[in-house]
Design an enzyme around this catalytic site. Sequence first.
Site, PDB file in Angstrom:
ATOM      1  CG  HIS A   1      -0.316   0.275   8.424  1.00  0.00           C
ATOM      2  ND1 HIS A   1       0.331  -0.472   7.469  1.00  0.00           N
ATOM      3  CD2 HIS A   1      -0.782   1.371   7.795  1.00  0.00           C
ATOM      4  CE1 HIS A   1       0.266   0.135   6.304  1.00  0.00           C
ATOM      5  NE2 HIS A   1      -0.411   1.272   6.470  1.00  0.00           N
TER       6      HIS A   1
ATOM      7  CD  GLU B   1      -2.576   6.826   3.518  1.00  0.00           C
ATOM      8  OE1 GLU B   1      -2.792   8.059   3.579  1.00  0.00           O
ATOM      9  OE2 GLU B   1      -1.472   6.319   3.763  1.00  0.00           O
TER      10      GLU B   1
END
Length: 192
Positions: free
Chosen positions: A8, A78
């Site tokens: 990202h 994550e």
Amino acid sequence: MKVYLLRHGETESNVRHEFSGVTDSKLSNLGKQQAVDAHLRFEEMMFDVVLSSPLTRALDTARVFTDHEVIIHDGLKEMNFGKFEGLTYKEIKERYPEEIEIWHNDTKNYVFPEGESLRMFYDNIVDTYHEILKTYDAENLLIVAHSGVIRCILAHEIAENFEHYWRYSIENCKLSVIEYTEDYHYLTGLNL
């Protein structure tokens, strides 16, 4: 088959140097621009399947990077830093000095308070990745996720060793590529 791994764009938490594993940090203005720039660099690429972490920073990046339908996959989140989420390393040291010492003595197996260990995270990501490879029959598969997720995949698939987790620097909005042939697989690009 080629698997494209895209981290990202930069987040507000990245700018503040905060631990933001499962915390849903938004893209910074630079992060939004990085996603646009990455789209322009790779706009000719065609993906058969696009998967993304459900966290906003990855999902927003995926939606800018490609016009393809984005499939959200919870297994691509994550690492969970537990009580350390939203804190800088300095703040963690000040608030949890005993925990820092324990963590430094065993970085692989230390379980973050109310979170997970690097080993647990790695094992979960490897399982998720293998499930993705079995589920999606694609020539070009894009996964938009996080640096930790991409490190796990590269350590397992390329180095075939958990110990190599920290040997990959994963930059914001850069692609890494693993190509699979009948006989083997190899890294064809890192931080493209």
